[in-house]
Design a protein around this motif. Structure first.
Motif, PDB file in Angstrom:
ATOM      1  N   GLU A 107       0.676  -1.064  -0.037  1.00  0.00           N
ATOM      2  CA  GLU A 107      -0.065   0.126  -0.103  1.00  0.00           C
ATOM      3  C   GLU A 107       0.784   1.352  -0.053  1.00  0.00           C
ATOM      4  OE1 GLU A 107      -2.030  -3.129   2.523  1.00  0.00           O
ATOM      5  OE2 GLU A 107      -0.103  -2.321   2.605  1.00  0.00           O
ATOM      6  N   THR A 108       2.081   1.381   0.234  1.00  0.00           N
ATOM      7  CA  THR A 108       3.029   2.427   0.190  1.00  0.00           C
ATOM      8  C   THR A 108       3.558   2.585  -1.159  1.00  0.00           C
ATOM      9  OG1 THR A 108       3.710   1.493   2.627  1.00  0.00           O
ATOM     10  CG2 THR A 108       4.987   3.251   1.379  1.00  0.00           C
ATOM     11  N   ASP A 109       3.142   4.014  -1.526  1.00  0.00           N
ATOM     12  CA  ASP A 109       3.407   4.574  -2.676  1.00  0.00           C
ATOM     13  C   ASP A 109       4.063   5.855  -2.501  1.00  0.00           C
ATOM     14  OD1 ASP A 109       3.611   5.812  -5.219  1.00  0.00           O
ATOM     15  OD2 ASP A 109       1.392   5.434  -5.713  1.00  0.00           O
ATOM     16  N   LEU A 110       5.501   5.832  -2.567  1.00  0.00           N
ATOM     17  CA  LEU A 110       6.325   6.995  -2.223  1.00  0.00           C
ATOM     18  C   LEU A 110       6.764   7.761  -3.502  1.00  0.00           C
ATOM     19  CD1 LEU A 110       8.624   6.278   0.660  1.00  0.00           C
ATOM     20  CD2 LEU A 110       6.377   6.846   0.690  1.00  0.00           C
ATOM     21  N   PHE A 111       6.669   9.049  -3.776  1.00  0.00           N
ATOM     22  CA  PHE A 111       7.191   9.988  -4.800  1.00  0.00           C
ATOM     23  C   PHE A 111       8.092  10.720  -4.155  1.00  0.00           C
ATOM     24  CE2 PHE A 111       6.193  13.363  -8.070  1.00  0.00           C
ATOM     25  CZ  PHE A 111       6.536  12.489  -9.103  1.00  0.00           C
ATOM     26  N   VAL A 112       9.430  10.360  -4.703  1.00  0.00           N
ATOM     27  CA  VAL A 112      10.753  10.735  -3.942  1.00  0.00           C
ATOM     28  C   VAL A 112      11.533  11.554  -4.869  1.00  0.00           C
ATOM     29  CG1 VAL A 112      12.962  10.103  -2.691  1.00  0.00           C
ATOM     30  CG2 VAL A 112      10.653   8.881  -2.615  1.00  0.00           C
ATOM     31  N   HIS A 113      12.186  12.709  -4.358  1.00  0.00           N
ATOM     32  CA  HIS A 113      13.270  13.570  -4.771  1.00  0.00           C
ATOM     33  C   HIS A 113      14.421  13.443  -3.960  1.00  0.00           C
ATOM     34  CE1 HIS A 113      16.271  16.612  -6.098  1.00  0.00           C
ATOM     35  NE2 HIS A 113      16.086  17.074  -5.140  1.00  0.00           N
ATOM     36  N   ALA A 114      15.671  12.679  -4.394  1.00  0.00           N
ATOM     37  CA  ALA A 114      16.650  12.258  -3.525  1.00  0.00           C
ATOM     38  C   ALA A 114      17.997  12.188  -4.662  1.00  0.00           C
ATOM     39  CB  ALA A 114      16.625  11.182  -2.594  1.00  0.00           C
ATOM     40  N   PRO A 115      18.879  13.124  -4.908  1.00  0.00           N
ATOM     41  CA  PRO A 115      19.957  13.132  -5.698  1.00  0.00           C
ATOM     42  C   PRO A 115      20.760  11.716  -5.540  1.00  0.00           C
ATOM     43  CG  PRO A 115      19.866  15.196  -4.704  1.00  0.00           C
ATOM     44  CD  PRO A 115      19.005  14.537  -3.931  1.00  0.00           C
ATOM     45  N   GLY A 116      21.117  11.094  -6.695  1.00  0.00           N
ATOM     46  CA  GLY A 116      21.651  10.127  -6.608  1.00  0.00           C
ATOM     47  C   GLY A 116      20.920   8.967  -7.095  1.00  0.00           C
ATOM     48  N   HIS A 117      21.150   7.806  -7.370  1.00  0.00           N
ATOM     49  CA  HIS A 117      20.470   6.523  -7.475  1.00  0.00           C
ATOM     50  C   HIS A 117      20.130   5.853  -6.386  1.00  0.00           C
ATOM     51  CE1 HIS A 117      21.374   7.279 -11.927  1.00  0.00           C
ATOM     52  NE2 HIS A 117      22.688   7.363 -11.611  1.00  0.00           N
ATOM     53  N   LEU A 118      18.937   6.438  -5.883  1.00  0.00           N
ATOM     54  CA  LEU A 118      18.672   5.791  -4.517  1.00  0.00           C
ATOM     55  C   LEU A 118      17.301   5.173  -4.265  1.00  0.00           C
ATOM     56  CD1 LEU A 118      19.747   8.627  -2.090  1.00  0.00           C
ATOM     57  CD2 LEU A 118      21.171   6.701  -2.788  1.00  0.00           C
ATOM     58  N   GLU A 119      16.858   4.630  -5.752  1.00  0.00           N
ATOM     59  CA  GLU A 119      15.528   3.726  -5.719  1.00  0.00           C
ATOM     60  C   GLU A 119      15.705   2.527  -4.873  1.00  0.00           C
ATOM     61  OE1 GLU A 119      17.215   5.228  -8.044  1.00  0.00           O
ATOM     62  OE2 GLU A 119      15.883   6.285  -9.629  1.00  0.00           O
ATOM     63  N   GLN A 120      16.716   1.884  -5.191  1.00  0.00           N
ATOM     64  CA  GLN A 120      16.737   0.615  -4.233  1.00  0.00           C
ATOM     65  C   GLN A 120      16.962   0.794  -2.851  1.00  0.00           C
ATOM     66  OE1 GLN A 120      16.295  -2.701  -5.662  1.00  0.00           O
ATOM     67  NE2 GLN A 120      16.134  -3.034  -3.442  1.00  0.00           N
ATOM     68  N   LEU A 121      17.520   1.721  -2.552  1.00  0.00           N
ATOM     69  CA  LEU A 121      17.767   2.094  -1.002  1.00  0.00           C
ATOM     70  C   LEU A 121      16.510   2.532  -0.368  1.00  0.00           C
ATOM     71  CD1 LEU A 121      19.452   2.497   1.630  1.00  0.00           C
ATOM     72  CD2 LEU A 121      19.800   4.856   1.012  1.00  0.00           C
ATOM     73  N   THR A 122      15.666   3.244  -1.253  1.00  0.00           N
ATOM     74  CA  THR A 122      14.391   3.800  -0.883  1.00  0.00           C
ATOM     75  C   THR A 122      13.300   2.550  -0.636  1.00  0.00           C
ATOM     76  OG1 THR A 122      14.857   5.911  -1.900  1.00  0.00           O
ATOM     77  CG2 THR A 122      12.339   5.039  -1.473  1.00  0.00           C
ATOM     78  N   ARG A 123      13.461   1.554  -1.606  1.00  0.00           N
ATOM     79  CA  ARG A 123      12.643   0.473  -1.486  1.00  0.00           C
ATOM     80  C   ARG A 123      13.124  -0.530  -0.100  1.00  0.00           C
ATOM     81  NH1 ARG A 123       9.503  -2.291  -4.855  1.00  0.00           N
ATOM     82  NH2 ARG A 123       9.880  -1.084  -6.447  1.00  0.00           N
ATOM     83  N   ASP A 124      14.480  -0.414   0.173  1.00  0.00           N
ATOM     84  CA  ASP A 124      14.838  -1.210   1.077  1.00  0.00           C
ATOM     85  C   ASP A 124      14.188  -0.513   2.732  1.00  0.00           C
ATOM     86  OD1 ASP A 124      16.093  -3.119  -0.493  1.00  0.00           O
ATOM     87  OD2 ASP A 124      18.067  -2.119  -0.235  1.00  0.00           O
ATOM     88  N   LEU A 125      14.305   0.729   2.608  1.00  0.00           N
ATOM     89  CA  LEU A 125      13.879   1.401   3.827  1.00  0.00           C
ATOM     90  C   LEU A 125      12.321   1.501   4.027  1.00  0.00           C
ATOM     91  CD1 LEU A 125      16.081   4.615   3.428  1.00  0.00           C
ATOM     92  CD2 LEU A 125      16.289   2.840   5.184  1.00  0.00           C
ATOM     93  N   ILE A 126      11.387   1.373   2.929  1.00  0.00           N
ATOM     94  CA  ILE A 126      10.223   1.305   2.989  1.00  0.00           C
ATOM     95  C   ILE A 126       9.968  -0.401   3.724  1.00  0.00           C
ATOM     96  CG2 ILE A 126       8.142   0.800   1.692  1.00  0.00           C
ATOM     97  CD1 ILE A 126       8.980   2.860  -0.225  1.00  0.00           C
ATOM     98  N   LEU A 127      10.542  -1.228   3.139  1.00  0.00           N
ATOM     99  CA  LEU A 127      10.411  -2.722   3.773  1.00  0.00           C
ATOM    100  C   LEU A 127      10.795  -2.475   5.069  1.00  0.00           C
ATOM    101  CD1 LEU A 127      11.788  -4.656   0.461  1.00  0.00           C
ATOM    102  CD2 LEU A 127       9.392  -5.011   1.473  1.00  0.00           C
ATOM    103  N   GLN A 128      11.844  -2.079   5.609  1.00  0.00           N
ATOM    104  CA  GLN A 128      12.302  -2.054   6.858  1.00  0.00           C
ATOM    105  C   GLN A 128      11.307  -1.527   7.804  1.00  0.00           C
ATOM    106  OE1 GLN A 128      16.182  -0.310   7.622  1.00  0.00           O
ATOM    107  NE2 GLN A 128      15.443   0.656   9.393  1.00  0.00           N
TER     108      GLN A 128
END
Length: 244
Positions: free
Chosen positions: A24-45
């Motif tokens: 159910e979590t749907d994030l729209f993110v601005h973060a310089p750099g390639h941080l998509e996978q890190l963001t996914r890991d943090l959501i899961l955490q």
């Protein structure tokens, strides 16, 4: 239940954004750099912390009144419970803001600028002021005004609740309630609680009076129909064209 967030089609900004969806979590993110996978890991955490707590205490997911923690609990659960107690609502009223804040805070260990939007709840730390358009459904004021906020040295949050837009539980009829705070969990719960008190335009002042007396609230904007009320550190500006 996941819902497509079409309001993002109205978004205008020079920053690059990416979307990450986990259940159910749907994030729209601005973060310089390639941080998509890190963001996914943090959501899961952080979702994992909440899901595990609910397995131990199922009532946490359905409580409509503040939740008392009686034993060890993850920080995100404590933030949700504290915010709910201040606002007088159930702890899950803070879930979208809490996830946005905890993911955003962790991302700030890898970048000096971040924006995390989660269902109308925004946690951000930017180097320049940010303008946030207010979507208020069928109100004639919808997307005609925005909040211009300079976060300064610390992150800030703007959370929005509505009794006429979206699927989140609201007992009121506000088209939009926006709350500014350093705590995204608190902004989320207060937006819900203030919105619950808005049944008609006549309720605007008493709803603002309630919200402004909650410690940690920096500013409030409420919209119902063609009426608006505001208090605190909220610089309201007109929007040119459609912005988000």
């Amino acid at each position: 239940m996941y819902q497509n967030r079409t309001y993002r089609n109205l978004f205008r900004d020079d920053r690059a954004f990416f979307k990450v969806v986990v259940k159910e979590t749907d994030l729209f993110v601005h973060a310089p750099g390639h941080l998509e996978q890190l963001t996914r890991d943090l959501i899961l955490q952080h979702r994992g912390y909440i899901e595990s707590y609910i397995k131990m205490y199922p009532e946490f997911a359905t409580a409509l009144t503040p939740w008392r923690i009686t034993g060890p609990a993850p920080m995100i659960i404590r933030d949700m419970a504290t915010a709910a107690e201040k606002a007088g609502v159930g702890p899950m009223a803070a879930v979208a803001g809490a996830i946005a804040e905890h993911v955003g805070t962790d991302l700030l260990s890898h970048t000096d600028e971040v924006v995390v939007e989660n269902g109308g709840d925004i946690f951000f730390k930017t180097n320049d002021p940010l303008t946030i358009g207010i979507f208020a459904g069928r109100s004639p004021l919808s997307l005609k005004i925005g909040l211009r906020i300079d976060p300064g040295e610390e992150p800030v949050a703007v959370c929005t609740s509505s009794g006429t837009v979206g699927h989140s539980l609201s007992l009121g009829k506000a088209d939009a309630v926006c709350v500014i705070s350093r705590s995204c969990s608190l902004a989320d719960t207060v937006a819900t609680s203030v919105g619950n008190r808005l049944k008609s335009e006549a309720d605007i002042q008493k709803a603002i009076d309630f919200g402004k007396n909650i410690q940690g609230v920096m500013g409030l904007v409420v919209i119902i129909g063609n009426k608006i009320g505001a208090w605190g550190d909220a610089e309201i500006i007109p929007l040119k064209g459609k912005k988000g």
